[in-house]
Each structure stands twice: as C-alpha cells, then as structure tokens.
Design a protein around this motif. Structure first.
Motif, mmCIF file in Angstrom:
data_model
loop_
_atom_site.group_PDB
_atom_site.id
_atom_site.type_symbol
_atom_site.label_atom_id
_atom_site.label_comp_id
_atom_site.label_asym_id
_atom_site.label_seq_id
_atom_site.Cartn_x
_atom_site.Cartn_y
_atom_site.Cartn_z
ATOM 1 N N MET A 181 37.139 49.435 42.189
ATOM 2 C CA MET A 181 36.631 49.052 40.954
ATOM 3 C C MET A 181 37.584 48.063 40.511
ATOM 4 S SD MET A 181 35.224 50.776 37.634
ATOM 5 C CE MET A 181 33.657 51.131 38.517
ATOM 6 N N LYS A 182 37.120 46.863 39.778
ATOM 7 C CA LYS A 182 37.992 45.798 39.565
ATOM 8 C C LYS A 182 38.364 46.091 38.104
ATOM 9 C CE LYS A 182 35.997 42.056 42.611
ATOM 10 N NZ LYS A 182 36.943 42.521 43.845
ATOM 11 N N TYR A 183 39.695 45.578 38.072
ATOM 12 C CA TYR A 183 40.290 45.565 36.493
ATOM 13 C C TYR A 183 40.660 44.240 36.129
ATOM 14 C CZ TYR A 183 40.067 50.861 35.699
ATOM 15 O OH TYR A 183 39.505 52.088 35.683
ATOM 16 N N TYR A 184 40.663 44.079 34.936
ATOM 17 C CA TYR A 184 41.088 42.578 34.320
ATOM 18 C C TYR A 184 42.066 42.972 33.587
ATOM 19 C CZ TYR A 184 36.637 40.765 35.724
ATOM 20 O OH TYR A 184 35.467 40.283 36.325
ATOM 21 N N LEU A 185 43.239 41.765 33.787
ATOM 22 C CA LEU A 185 44.462 41.926 32.943
ATOM 23 C C LEU A 185 44.334 40.672 31.838
ATOM 24 C CD1 LEU A 185 48.159 42.345 33.459
ATOM 25 C CD2 LEU A 185 47.366 39.983 32.696
ATOM 26 N N ALA A 209 41.638 45.797 31.254
ATOM 27 C CA ALA A 209 40.156 46.670 30.943
ATOM 28 C C ALA A 209 39.346 46.294 32.251
ATOM 29 C CB ALA A 209 39.680 46.060 29.598
ATOM 30 N N ARG A 210 38.297 47.115 32.303
ATOM 31 C CA ARG A 210 37.330 47.032 33.390
ATOM 32 C C ARG A 210 36.215 45.603 32.666
ATOM 33 N NH1 ARG A 210 34.853 52.641 35.045
ATOM 34 N NH2 ARG A 210 36.762 53.793 34.956
ATOM 35 N N ASP A 211 36.122 45.594 31.641
ATOM 36 C CA ASP A 211 35.114 44.690 30.953
ATOM 37 C C ASP A 211 35.981 43.835 29.683
ATOM 38 O OD1 ASP A 211 33.362 43.075 29.416
ATOM 39 O OD2 ASP A 211 31.744 44.720 29.740
ATOM 40 N N VAL A 212 36.496 42.918 30.145
ATOM 41 C CA VAL A 212 37.312 42.295 29.264
ATOM 42 C C VAL A 212 36.894 41.555 27.995
ATOM 43 C CG1 VAL A 212 37.341 39.673 30.079
ATOM 44 C CG2 VAL A 212 39.333 40.703 29.093
ATOM 45 N N ASP A 217 43.240 37.633 34.400
ATOM 46 C CA ASP A 217 43.385 37.633 35.968
ATOM 47 C C ASP A 217 42.756 38.875 36.469
ATOM 48 O OD1 ASP A 217 44.280 37.074 38.449
ATOM 49 O OD2 ASP A 217 46.328 37.175 38.134
ATOM 50 N N ILE A 218 42.229 38.938 37.537
ATOM 51 C CA ILE A 218 41.411 39.913 38.139
ATOM 52 C C ILE A 218 42.303 40.522 39.384
ATOM 53 C CG2 ILE A 218 40.236 38.720 39.620
ATOM 54 C CD1 ILE A 218 37.873 40.415 38.975
ATOM 55 N N PHE A 219 42.096 42.334 39.396
ATOM 56 C CA PHE A 219 42.880 42.894 40.458
ATOM 57 C C PHE A 219 41.786 43.948 40.967
ATOM 58 C CE2 PHE A 219 45.902 41.180 37.349
ATOM 59 C CZ PHE A 219 46.960 41.059 38.237
ATOM 60 N N GLU A 220 41.892 44.300 42.153
ATOM 61 C CA GLU A 220 41.064 45.186 42.989
ATOM 62 C C GLU A 220 41.192 46.527 42.207
ATOM 63 O OE1 GLU A 220 39.071 44.276 45.267
ATOM 64 O OE2 GLU A 220 39.212 42.401 44.699
ATOM 65 N N ASP A 221 42.136 47.048 41.896
ATOM 66 C CA ASP A 221 42.168 48.291 41.394
ATOM 67 C C ASP A 221 43.229 48.555 39.905
ATOM 68 O OD1 ASP A 221 45.071 49.066 42.166
ATOM 69 O OD2 ASP A 221 44.248 49.317 43.960
ATOM 70 N N LYS A 222 43.278 49.459 39.326
ATOM 71 C CA LYS A 222 43.961 49.690 37.950
ATOM 72 C C LYS A 222 45.519 49.821 38.588
ATOM 73 C CE LYS A 222 44.041 52.682 34.064
ATOM 74 N NZ LYS A 222 43.396 53.842 33.481
ATOM 75 N N SER A 223 45.858 50.262 39.411
ATOM 76 C CA SER A 223 47.281 50.289 39.594
ATOM 77 C C SER A 223 47.771 48.810 39.709
ATOM 78 C CB SER A 223 47.474 51.040 40.988
ATOM 79 O OG SER A 223 48.839 51.067 41.358
ATOM 80 N N LEU A 224 47.274 48.182 40.316
ATOM 81 C CA LEU A 224 47.648 46.706 40.568
ATOM 82 C C LEU A 224 47.808 45.863 39.277
ATOM 83 C CD1 LEU A 224 46.032 45.416 43.809
ATOM 84 C CD2 LEU A 224 48.513 46.291 43.429
ATOM 85 N N ALA A 225 46.533 46.169 38.399
ATOM 86 C CA ALA A 225 46.428 45.623 37.069
ATOM 87 C C ALA A 225 47.695 46.161 36.246
ATOM 88 C CB ALA A 225 45.031 45.694 36.638
ATOM 89 N N SER A 226 47.962 47.470 36.343
ATOM 90 C CA SER A 226 48.879 48.096 35.543
ATOM 91 C C SER A 226 50.380 47.542 35.739
ATOM 92 C CB SER A 226 48.654 49.407 35.672
ATOM 93 O OG SER A 226 47.592 50.190 35.046
ATOM 94 N N LYS A 227 50.563 47.255 36.945
ATOM 95 C CA LYS A 227 51.824 46.696 37.342
ATOM 96 C C LYS A 227 52.193 45.501 36.987
ATOM 97 C CE LYS A 227 52.364 49.645 41.577
ATOM 98 N NZ LYS A 227 51.940 49.937 42.880
ATOM 99 N N GLU A 228 51.153 44.684 36.905
ATOM 100 C CA GLU A 228 51.163 43.419 36.447
ATOM 101 C C GLU A 228 51.241 43.136 34.975
ATOM 102 O OE1 GLU A 228 51.566 39.076 36.402
ATOM 103 O OE2 GLU A 228 52.207 40.656 37.800
#
Length: 100
Positions: free
Chosen positions: A1-5, A20-23, A51-62
């Motif tokens: 599921m995609k996540y937005y930063l 968020a999933r829905d910015v 910006d968009i990320f493939e999962d929550k973990s990557l979005a959280s790291k950024e």
C-alpha cells in the motif's frame, strides 16, 4: 500500500512534516483541528511538498530524515527543488479524488 510523505506550510510560516495514505484527506483533518497536535496550534495553510513511497516503513524513514537531519533552509530547498513535481502530484490526486 502506498504512503505519502508531505510537508505543510502553516499560517505562521512554520513547516510540518507527516505521512498519510490519503494526503488530501489528512490535510483536511489538519485544517479542522483533527490532525496532529502541532497543527492544532499552527494552522496549516498549504501542502508544499509531496512524495510517494511503496510502504509505510520507507515513508517513515524519510519523514524521520527530514524532521531530524534537515535544517529549515534545507527543507525549503527540498520544497523549491520539487515544486513542479509536487504541483503535478497534487493536481493528479485532486482529479482522482473528484472521480470517486
């Protein structure tokens, strides 16, 4: 599921970073006082970076990298560098939301 930063600019010219999933829906929550504690006292004005990320973990790291390692000047440079990309992404998200 995609996540937005995303980074918001507030009415008092501060910056707030979140994921968020829905910015667009999340931005509305911030505007109505149902978002983060920070945005209850620093009212959001606009979304200035996405910006968009493939999962929550990557979005959280950024999100962590932006919040903890970038100075305000560097955040503003990131926003400016990605201004056109952010505008396009927000326009696409708004079009998609209006179709639903």
């Amino acid at each position: 599921m995609k996540y937005y930063l995303y980074i918001l600019k507030t009415v008092d010219n501060t910056l707030y970073c979140g994921i968020a999933r829905d910015v667009l829906a999340r931005f509305e929550e911030h505007k109505t006082g149902k978002g983060a504690k920070y945005t209850r006292s620093h009212k959001p004005q606009s979304i200035v970076y996405v910006d968009i990320f493939e999962d929550k973990s990557l979005a959280s790291k950024e999100e962590y990298r932006i919040k903890k390692t970038l100075a305000r000047k560097e955040k503003l440079e990131l926003i400016e560098k990605n201004k056109l990309k952010t505008e396009k992404m927000l326009n696409d998200l708004k079009k998609k939301a209006s179709l639903n």
